[in-house]
Structures are given as C-alpha cells and as structure tokens.
Design a protein around this motif. Structure first.
Motif, PDB file in Angstrom:
ATOM      1  N   SER A  39    -114.072 -29.457  55.743  1.00 47.83           N
ATOM      2  CA  SER A  39    -113.316 -30.766  55.716  1.00 47.83           C
ATOM      3  C   SER A  39    -114.149 -31.936  56.239  1.00 47.83           C
ATOM      4  CB  SER A  39    -111.759 -30.608  56.591  1.00 47.83           C
ATOM      5  OG  SER A  39    -111.152 -31.824  56.699  1.00 47.83           O
ATOM      6  N   VAL A  40    -114.473 -32.946  55.439  1.00 52.01           N
ATOM      7  CA  VAL A  40    -115.149 -33.742  55.771  1.00 52.01           C
ATOM      8  C   VAL A  40    -114.584 -35.382  55.879  1.00 52.01           C
ATOM      9  CG1 VAL A  40    -117.273 -35.135  55.008  1.00 52.01           C
ATOM     10  CG2 VAL A  40    -117.285 -32.609  55.065  1.00 52.01           C
ATOM     11  N   VAL A  41    -115.010 -35.972  56.746  1.00 59.47           N
ATOM     12  CA  VAL A  41    -114.468 -37.527  56.886  1.00 59.47           C
ATOM     13  C   VAL A  41    -115.576 -38.513  56.468  1.00 59.47           C
ATOM     14  CG1 VAL A  41    -113.153 -39.415  58.182  1.00 59.47           C
ATOM     15  CG2 VAL A  41    -112.510 -36.718  58.442  1.00 59.47           C
ATOM     16  N   VAL A  42    -115.652 -39.268  55.775  1.00 56.64           N
ATOM     17  CA  VAL A  42    -116.554 -40.385  55.495  1.00 56.64           C
ATOM     18  C   VAL A  42    -115.846 -41.647  55.446  1.00 56.64           C
ATOM     19  CG1 VAL A  42    -118.270 -38.794  54.358  1.00 56.64           C
ATOM     20  CG2 VAL A  42    -116.631 -40.310  52.937  1.00 56.64           C
TER      21      VAL A  42
ATOM     22  N   LEU B  13    -109.104 -25.948  59.592  1.00 58.28           N
ATOM     23  CA  LEU B  13    -108.999 -25.646  58.144  1.00 58.28           C
ATOM     24  C   LEU B  13    -107.541 -25.330  57.703  1.00 58.28           C
ATOM     25  CD1 LEU B  13    -112.625 -24.316  57.705  1.00 58.28           C
ATOM     26  CD2 LEU B  13    -111.837 -26.718  57.203  1.00 58.28           C
ATOM     27  N   THR B  37    -120.446 -41.947  61.807  1.00 58.53           N
ATOM     28  CA  THR B  37    -120.623 -42.090  60.601  1.00 58.53           C
ATOM     29  C   THR B  37    -120.249 -41.081  59.589  1.00 58.53           C
ATOM     30  OG1 THR B  37    -122.865 -41.299  61.026  1.00 58.53           O
ATOM     31  CG2 THR B  37    -122.608 -43.456  60.967  1.00 58.53           C
ATOM     32  N   SER B  39    -117.311 -37.253  60.049  1.00 57.72           N
ATOM     33  CA  SER B  39    -116.694 -36.067  60.618  1.00 57.72           C
ATOM     34  C   SER B  39    -116.508 -34.950  59.931  1.00 57.72           C
ATOM     35  CB  SER B  39    -115.255 -36.866  61.263  1.00 57.72           C
ATOM     36  OG  SER B  39    -114.517 -35.800  62.031  1.00 57.72           O
ATOM     37  N   VAL B  40    -116.962 -33.857  60.356  1.00 59.68           N
ATOM     38  CA  VAL B  40    -116.817 -32.639  59.556  1.00 59.68           C
ATOM     39  C   VAL B  40    -116.271 -31.564  60.167  1.00 59.68           C
ATOM     40  CG1 VAL B  40    -118.225 -30.819  58.338  1.00 59.68           C
ATOM     41  CG2 VAL B  40    -119.212 -33.308  58.444  1.00 59.68           C
ATOM     42  N   VAL B  41    -115.294 -30.728  59.574  1.00 65.21           N
ATOM     43  CA  VAL B  41    -114.590 -29.474  60.035  1.00 65.21           C
ATOM     44  C   VAL B  41    -115.114 -28.248  59.510  1.00 65.21           C
ATOM     45  CG1 VAL B  41    -112.443 -28.519  60.495  1.00 65.21           C
ATOM     46  CG2 VAL B  41    -112.458 -31.089  60.710  1.00 65.21           C
TER      47      VAL B  41
END
Lengths: 428, 428
Positions: A39-42, B13, B37, B39-41
């Motif tokens: 799961s990624v946030v950009v 997740l 910049t 954010s990853v899970v």
C-alpha cells in the motif's frame, strides 16, 4: 491475484487525513480472498503517480488507486493514467450532461474546472458511481489493470462493492474470522491460545484496543473454512465468556440484542465517562426500544440530587467508592424506570481524586433482584494528560458494557482478575 | 531533506489497523519543515522489507520505518535491516539485562523469543526509548539512513520527538497553520476565500469532518511565517466567527476555556446524541470546574420527568420541536444548577420521528437571562443506517458546542443559513 493500493493526496503525506480508505480496502479485499501485497501513498504530482502505478504493476496484477479524481487543479490521477497509457483525455458528453444537470439541480452554476470530471483517458472503462458525480475508471496498462476510484469514502466504497469486487474476487483460499474479546489482556489471551498458535496452517493476529482485543484467525488450505470452524470452536472453549462477538458485532450491538431478546431496557448513570456509555447504548438504529436514557452526575453533589446516592456515603467516602457505584446503578434504574441500571464512578485523571489513584474505577450493574459491583483497581494506561483520560474513559465504557453483558447472560463478572474483579454480588 | 515512511505489518494491509502512525509522522515532520514524499505499507516478510527500504533510499535521503521490532516471529524489521546492511544481528548485553529486569519486575518469566528485542544489527545506533522496552535503531545504508521505530504509537512518538526529530529537522521553509471552522459548508468557505486561493506562494487545503472544516494554510518563501501571519489575518476577516480555533484547539477546549474565564458552568440535556455532548464537555483535564453534568432523556416521557418539559407540549408536538429544545435547556440548567444549559432534540434516523425527517435537529442554549433556539432543518448526510446516525449525531454535537460558544461570546447564531438558522431569541 495480487493487488497493490495506491492512495493519492498531499493531505495524506502531511498527515491531515488518516488513510482510512486503504484500511477499508485491505479488509474488504482480504474478506474476499484477494491479497493486498503493498500500500503506497504519494502526493499530487503527475510524474510520481505514473511512476508509482508502473512500479506497482511490475509486482502485482492490479492496482487500485483512490483520490485525485475530483474537480480541482491538484486532482491529477486521470491525467497520470492517460499519460501512462499513452492516450489523450477526451471529454465524455454523457458525463458532461450528467454533471451539468446535477449542479443545476442544486441551484448552482458549474465552473469550467468542474467539467474536468467528465474527462476520461481514451479507451478507459467507466466504473458506475451510484453515490456521486464522477465515475471510477478502469485503465488497461501493459503490466495489468488499474482501477481508479474517488477518494470520498462513501463513493469509493460504493464503486468497490458494486463494480470492482465482483470483477476481482475469486473463491477464497484463506478463511478469516475476527473474534472480539473484552476485559482480558493481550498476553493472557496469547498464553491461553498457545496450542492454537502452534497449529499448522493457522495464524492468529491480536489487535488490541483499550480493554478489548480482537483476535483475527486465519486458516489456509483447500478446506480453509472447515478448519476455521474447528479452530474457532477450540478458541471459544479456551477463552470462554471473554469472547463476546464476531466481526463487526461490537459490544453495544451485543447488549442491544440481549436486551431486545429479554424485552428489557437499560439506563446509565455516569461520572468520569461523561456520557460515553449512553452514547454507545444509543448508537444502534432502534436503540430507543432498549435504552431509556441516562444521568451524567459529574459534580459530586448531583449524585445525591439526581441519583439518590446517600449524602452521608458521599461525605464519608467521596464519590469514588464501590457503594457509590451501587447506589448510582440502583438510583438511575429506579428514577428512569428501566429494567437494568449500569453505573460507573472513578478517576480519569490527570489528578487523583478523593485519595484514589488515577485508573481506579467502580462499576455497578443493577438488575431485577440482583446487584453486582465490580472493581477495576487500576486500569493500565500509558502517558499522561488528556491521552490518559481518553484511554481510561474508553476502558471504563468497555468494562461497563461488558459487565452489563455478563449480568444479562448470568456469566461471572471476573474476566482477568488483574484488571476486573467482583467486589460483591447482592441478590433479592 | 526528503523522507519516506515505511510501515511494516500484515495487519495494515489487511485493514485490521488504520495507519495512524503514518499520519502522525507526516504531520509531525511537516510541522518541522521535513517533506514526506512517499508512504509505503508492506507485510511481514524480510525480502519485501529489504526491497522497500532500498527502493525508498534510492529516492529519498532517509527512511523512517515503524513496526516489526517486537518479540514475535513475525517481527522482522531488525532482521531485514541487518541483511540489507550485510551485517549479523548481535545481542546487546545491556539491552538483554534491561529486558530481563523489566519482565522480572512484572512478576513474569521471560520467553526466549522476547530476548530477540535485545538483538541489534552490528554497528547500528540505538535510539533511546523512554516509553517502552525496545529501543529504535539507526542503520546507515549506502543510499542513506534508516530510522527503525516500534509500531506501538506511544513509544514511536516518544522516540520520534526525543531523538529522531532533533536529528532530522532543519529550519522551516514552509510555514503552516490550521484554522478550525464549524458550521460552514466547505464550498461556502472556498467561495469566501477565493482571493486568498489566488495569492502567490499560498496554499489552502480543506479538511472536512462532520459539520467542521479545518483549513490548512501553507505559505512558502524565506519570509514564510510573516506571510502566513498576514494571510491568517485576512482569512479571519473573511470568515469572521466561523473560525473557532487553531491547530489542536478543539471546540470542547474552546468552550472549556470560555467557561473558565467566566467562572461559569454548563449542563447538557441530550436526546439523539445519547451522551456525546456530555462526553465532549468532560474530555478536558479539569473539566469538573466547568461541566456540572447532564441528563440523557432518550425516552420521550423522561423529557417531562427529568427535565420538566411540559407534558402538553410533548403531547401536541412530539419530542422533536424547537420549544422542546428550549424547555430541555432551561430544565437542565435549573435542575443541575448550572450557569448555562445546552440541549438537543432531533431525528438521527434511520426512521423519521414525530413526522420530522431524518436530519432535523433543534438546539437550545439557556444562559443567565437569555435563551437561544436554533434550527438545523436538514443536516446533510450520505448513505443510510448506522453510518447516517453516526454522522448526524456527530454533526449535532458540533453545532451544539458551536452554539454554546457563540452564546458565550455574544456572537450571532447563524453560521451558514443553509444548515443552521436562528429560530428565535428570548431575553429576560
């Protein structure tokens, strides 16, 4: 089937918004046997979105994006997907008409910028949005398929359930169930469940909240659901009455159901919780048939005036005392004419009160011909100040609802003697 | 300085846990001028963690990981970092001693698995954890530095504030401030703030919650803080009394402060909110000096018995009526002997009540020599069922607290006539 999530929005990186969409999507997909592997946030930047989508499709079969489909200049997901697919954005005349009608119906004029929501990457599929203005998009890229959903939770969830899940979900190979427990410390649960932890093809995850732990049970294999049923049975044997519900069956729902089955009502007398117990007891649609109302006797004198707690009891022991909890429970039951009365008194902090330390809580549950008084000698809380207050108040609500549940079911009061113990029980 | 966040844990997740850590870190770093910049899970898998850390350091200067530092078999962050650095894990004798002492002090025996928390990648720095058992880790990799923090929010925040932020944060080039508004619709705010939106080097973000919108103002440039001050002044001129606070100054804090300044108290009479208003008014440490208590008169008859609402009024109009709100406010003020009484009655749904549609709410605020009755003719809510109830109840709490604030400040009741309008005001 491997799926990655991509959430788009500066507000998420800045922490102005918590990523509830990713959590909801993860749970929903897991429940349908689809594995979310990342799961990624950009942020709101076309180049970064393109790069993230491309990288995700190099690892997974599909990507679900949320956010960036709105009308403003920083909504860039549709631009990024068009560029990634190497196609132009084209305005969909039907969408444009619908947008204009919607805005006109609200008596407003449409801004040019808002018409961006009618732009679609050429060749993309439209995912019907029965909850809002702009549809989701299905874009086929070399590495796989992208489902682009709006960031507004209600619209995102609707499109997901109505359109995307039916496309993505195959038959499950992992069976999962969440058992909800109250009043027992996580490490105590883990010790009692050691034999289950050791089983092949079974995984337990402990998800603690104040005074509650959800135990997520996963079983894998072709007979996953059968295994899960066996495991659940064993867990219930090991944990007994600590398990109060499954999945989204919260304590207030369970209490509401038990009261409904008994055609009974409850009234709440609160002190440190300030109204939170009443708020829980009135949360369910239809709760007016089981919740009469409550009294928040925050000032000590109000416990006497509104709940008939004897003045000499308050004068001698102060407001934080097991007998006060009992008198409050009896008082609110009588005054409001309910079948049950539940009451709490205690110290939420940050300062001790009446010589009792922060975290001391007494619970009274008055029923027909029965009164149970329960002591929480020291609710365990980290930190200080408002955070501590919040946690103690929340724990108190859970223990109070759980004690009401136990009284309704005729179960013993003790959950884990460390935090909750029966002070005494009076019958007749 | 560019920082990426990496949150580790299957539970994220799967959506069992919402990623509150990432939100908190994003906000904290932004407040200190450090840009997050991405954010990853990822899940609990060594190879995936290594790959994600390496990819992040190819883009950013530092990575902050949370989670995976605990004692169980699925806590793999320290293993992954050792492997990424090409060093073994070594047991730190001092950490081991401290762990053994902590567990012994709690009267338990330590399990071998728990000693994993004393393992450290060779050469890694330890980040002091004054809130828990295991320290954070600082690991230098070819692409940059990794700060590995535990997933327990309280421990993570403590290490971040005490150790990591002082290392990372330079002087800010972006100045940010959040203004909190109540009762005004997002699009109305945006229209009123059009001229501010158009300013160079200024960005506005609207963060809506039920009946509230936080407006996040960012100004950039070398004189960022001066610009921000000017912009804030202009925004306050344009929005007037709709701005009730800044940053974490929630409505309940503002009301508590205003009551304290006036040596005044308040009592709450609730119906559809079931106790939520009392819960807010008692949230602050020290609120016992300003909140007397409340009555939750959920059943209609209790409005007469506990709050002296005239029986013929209830018989003629039902419980959802402006005069009932006024009588409840006066009744709770008198009965509890408070300076102010605030009351709400309305329809939370899912069914209409007494001929009034879902979303109809009346608010009464009784003060010394003054009574204000406010109508919310139709609170706007999406969806149906429990979600709708929750949103209407939450909106009602906000409007009630905001009306109490306005009464305390002598401000007009109308915020945005669309959702809140003065029914009438009685003096004397």
């Amino acid at each position: 089937m491997r799926v990655e999530l991509l959430t788009v929005g500066d507000e998420l990186l800045l922490g102005d918004t918590i990523n509830g969409n990713a959590a909801w999507l993860g749970r929903r997909l897991a429940d349908h046997g689809v594995e979310v592997t990342r799961s990624v946030v950009v942020g709101d930047e076309t180049g970064v979105i393109i790069e993230a989508v491309t990288a995700a499709l190099a690892r997974a079969d599909a990507v679900i994006t949320t956010g960036g489909l709105g009308p403003t200049y920083d909504d860039l997901t549709r631009d990024a997907l068009a560029e990634a697919a190497g196609v132009p954005l084209v305005r969909d005349p039907e969408l444009e008409t619908r947008l204009r009608e919607r805005v006109a119906a609200a008596g407003r004029e449409i801004r040019d910028m808002a018409l961006r929501m009618a732009d679609v990457p050429e060749g993309a599929g439209l995912l019907r949005n029965s909850a809002g203005s702009a549809p989701g998009l299905r874009v086929e890229l070399p590495g796989g398929v992208v489902y682009a959903l709006p960031g507004v939770p209600f619209e995102m969830r609707t499109i997901m359930d109505e359109v995307v899940l039916p496309e993505l979900a195959g038959p499950p190979e992992v069976a999962r169930r969440t058992l909800r427990t109250a009043g027992v410390w996580e490490s105590v649960l883990a010790t009692r469940l050691a034999e289950v932890e050791a089983m092949d093809g079974v995984r337990l995850a402990y998800l603690p909240q104040p005074a509650e732990v959800r135990v997520r049970v996963s079983a894998t294999g072709t007979d996953a659901w059968d295994r899960l049923a066996d495991v659940e049975k064993r867990i219930r044997e090991l944990l007994g009455a600590a398990v109060y519900g499954v999945e989204d069956e919260t304590l207030d729902r369970v209490v509401h159901r038990l009261l409904t089955q008994r055609t009974a009502t409850v009234a709440a007398a609160e002190s440190l919780t300030g109204g939170l117990i009443g708020a829980e007891l009135s949360a369910m649609p239809g709760s007016s048939s089981t919740f009469a109302g409550g009294v928040v006797a925050y000032a000590t004198d109000l416990k006497r005036r509104l709940l008939d707690v004897p003045g000499d009891l308050l004068a001698e022991h102060g407001a934080v005392h097991p007998d006060v909890a009992a008198a409050m429970a009896a008082g609110v039951r009588d005054r409001l004419g309910a079948t049950y009365g539940v009451a709490v008194t205690g110290v939420a902090g940050p300062e001790p009160q009446d010589g009792r330390p922060v975290g001391t809580v007494y619970i009274g549950v008055a029923g027909p011909g029965n009164m149970r008084i329960v002591t929480c000698p020291k609710l365990p809380v980290p930190g200080a100040g408002r955070e501590t207050r919040d946690v103690i108040r929340r724990m108190t609500v859970v223990h109070a609802l759980d004690q009401l549940r136990r009284a309704l079911l005729g179960l013993p009061a003790d959950a884990a003697a460390e935090f909750v113990r029966l002070d005494r029980e009076e019958v007749g």
